[in-house]
Design an enzyme around this catalytic site. Structure first.
Site, PDB file in Angstrom:
ATOM      1  N   CYS A  56      38.205  13.104  25.478  1.00 56.26           N
ATOM      2  CA  CYS A  56      37.029  12.238  25.461  1.00 56.26           C
ATOM      3  C   CYS A  56      35.652  12.496  26.181  1.00 56.26           C
ATOM      4  O   CYS A  56      35.873  13.012  27.424  1.00 56.26           O
ATOM      5  CB  CYS A  56      37.476  10.826  26.121  1.00 56.26           C
ATOM      6  SG  CYS A  56      36.135   9.611  26.684  1.00 56.26           S
ATOM      7  N   CYS A  59      35.111  10.537  29.412  1.00 52.07           N
ATOM      8  CA  CYS A  59      36.013  10.988  30.354  1.00 52.07           C
ATOM      9  C   CYS A  59      35.610  12.295  31.310  1.00 52.07           C
ATOM     10  O   CYS A  59      35.719  12.347  32.464  1.00 52.07           O
ATOM     11  CB  CYS A  59      37.382  11.027  29.833  1.00 52.07           C
ATOM     12  SG  CYS A  59      37.831   9.729  28.761  1.00 52.07           S
ATOM     13  N   CYS A 403      31.995  14.118  18.784  1.00 52.84           N
ATOM     14  CA  CYS A 403      33.012  13.192  18.619  1.00 52.84           C
ATOM     15  C   CYS A 403      34.158  13.560  17.684  1.00 52.84           C
ATOM     16  O   CYS A 403      33.715  13.824  16.335  1.00 52.84           O
ATOM     17  CB  CYS A 403      32.607  11.726  18.268  1.00 52.84           C
ATOM     18  SG  CYS A 403      33.842  10.579  17.845  1.00 52.84           S
ATOM     19  N   CYS A 406      35.042  10.944  14.884  1.00 51.14           N
ATOM     20  CA  CYS A 406      33.963  11.179  13.688  1.00 51.14           C
ATOM     21  C   CYS A 406      34.185  12.163  12.705  1.00 51.14           C
ATOM     22  O   CYS A 406      33.873  11.881  11.605  1.00 51.14           O
ATOM     23  CB  CYS A 406      32.477  11.080  14.508  1.00 51.14           C
ATOM     24  SG  CYS A 406      32.071   9.978  15.757  1.00 51.14           S
TER      25      CYS A 406
END
Length: 494
Positions: A56, A59, A403, A406
């Protein structure tokens, strides 16, 4: 006894084996998991836990800030983390559905979601407020002066007599302690200097923000309830021109907000910081009651935002303030004229704003020269033409280039677009939400986020929250797409 002593190393080894994170106890941030979360969490009166995934991006951005805050909070508040890709049972138990999710635990129990800032400084101050009493009991005038001589504003309740509303005040302090500083006294003499003759609440603005345009102390003496006290603080805490920081910006941005960004530093140069603030306040005092809030901020704290959200380069303006307006609807404006020391350029900017003469700033990639692929590329400048086309149903995906989810969705999304390519009533589109402003009405907090903008209801887009397989998208469109799509040939494939 000797046998018991000989057993200790073996017991210790067994505990470390059973609870592997216990070996990390000396680290600033505990690493907890399914096996040891309950065991170790109960050891800490107050603990902040981040539930994360290693892949992430948000994160990764939070991690160094979290570590810095943990070092500063060591000994008062424990910080911990849980890798949800390895310890899914714990994350599911606490309802983690996105990353990172931060929660406050008290003695091992899930106490509240953490909704504070995500910088080291912000986490530190937010969590420090989670320790100690909700409201400090003041007994002498020296106690009072020490409490109100602080970098932040102070809320002090004066409650003489047995039948006071002190209990309500303390309840409010418990609810609002993470946002504001509270203290109370039962000695009426402590409020006499400020005109207090009966039960009252005093709001002291920070000494660094004192000015000639407003009172340093605001008195609340109406009938007090938790709701009325909350409203009083909300309406008065920031004053005419607050100092916006990374920690309070979200609370300030719940309204239409003008901000002057410059080299502001209240820790080392209070007088210099107030030089420009006083000029903003002089102009602001002429526009009170018109629905616009004024603020000042350190431009160094917001450089990336000024560049990304307003198109202002770091060299723009020099020592002079940048001035922007961001409305609660997300509309953005910048003052292009140089800030003059007499405030007249700011007045002209405000007159144009209230007269509706300013052009909104929109961050957008260039529109593609050719857009013939099945998945239509949308940028902020073409969003209105493509997604809000009144004749077409549009499925729009907001994505980030970095991402992984994605990228995994990309072939499925392309196949969906290929399947429906001949249907002139349906558009399958995607927009890079990092490099383009997301329009009002679309809540994009993570990637990918997918919405359906139906014909006749463009102002009420529907968020897609189902599975991300081809058949699932097709079933969704079958239910939601309008009658125009129902009559086309490709519609039969739905």
């Amino acid at each position: 006894m000797a046998a018991a002593v000989r057993l200790l190393p073996a017991v210790t080894l067994a505990l470390v084996s059973r609870f592997p994170a216990a070996g990390c106890a000396r680290r600033d941030v505990l690493e907890l998991g399914d096996a040891d979360f309950d065991y170790l969490a109960t050891e800490h009166e107050t603990m902040l836990v981040t539930f994360y995934a290693p892949w992430c991006g948000h994160c990764k951005k939070l991690s160094p800030e979290f570590d810095k805050a943990a070092r500063r909070l060591k000994g008062s508040v424990q910080l911990a983390k849980v890798d949800c890709t390895s310890h899914s049972q714990t994350c599911e138990r606490f309802g983690v559905s996105g990353y990172p999710t931060l929660k406050i635990f008290r003695n091992g129990r899930d106490s509240a979601p953490y909704d504070g800032p995500r910088t080291a400084e912000g986490i530190y101050h937010y969590m420090k407020k989670q320790t100690g009493p909700d409201s400090v009991h003041l007994q002498t005038d020296e106690d009072l002066q020490t409490f109100i001589t602080h970098y932040e504003a102070s809320v002090v309740g004066v409650f003489p007599g047995a039948a006071s509303r002190l209990s309500d005040f303390l309840k409010a302090a418990g609810l609002l302690r993470e946002q504001f500083r509270f203290a109370h006294t039962t000695d009426l003499r402590l409020g006499a200097e400020y005109g207090v003759q009966s039960e009252s609440v005093l709001l002291f603005r920070p000494p660094r923000l004192r000015n000639r345009f407003e009172d340093d102390v605001v008195v609340f003496s109406d009938h007090m309830t938790i709701t009325s006290l909350r409203r009083f603080i909300r309406d008065n805490i920031y004053g005419l021109c607050p100092h916006m920081t990374l920690e309070n910006r979200e609370r300030l941005r719940g309204r239409d907000l003008l901000t002057a960004f410059y080299d502001l530093d209240y820790h080392h140069n209070t007088r210099g910081s107030n030089y420009w603030r006083n000029r903003v306040m002089k102009v602001a005092s002429q526009y009170t009651g018109r629905g616009l809030t004024f603020s000042v901020a350190n431009k160094k704290d917001f450089l990336s935002e000024l560049e990304d959200d307003f198109g202002l380069g770091t060299s723009d303006g020099g020592e002079l303030p940048f001035v922007t307006i961001r409305t609660k609807l997300g509309h953005k404006f910048t003052m292009r004229e140089e800030f003059t020391r007499d405030g007249r350029s700011l007045q002209r900017f405000l007159d144009d704003y209230f007269a509706g003469r300013l052009k909104r700033y929109v961050k957008s990639e260039p529109a593609p020269e050719r857009n013939a692929a099945a998945v239509k590329v949308v940028v902020a400048e073409t969003f209105e033409d493509v997604v809000n086309d009144p004749e077409k149903d549009v499925l729009i995906q907001f994505y980030s280039p970095s991402c992984l989810h994605c990228k995994k969705l990309e072939p499925v999304y392309r196949e969906l677009a290929d399947r429906l390519y001949s249907d002139r009533n349906i558009v399958i589109a995607r927009m890079n939400a990092v490099n383009n402003d997301v329009p009002l009405g679309y809540d994009v907090q993570g990637y990918p986020t997918i919405y359906f903008a139906p014909v006749g209801k463009k102002d009420e887009p529907i968020r897609y929250q189902g599975p991300r397989e081809l058949k699932d998208f097709l079933n969704f469109l079958k239910q939601k797409a309008g009658r125009g799509a129902a009559s086309s040939g490709s519609r039969n494939e739905l």
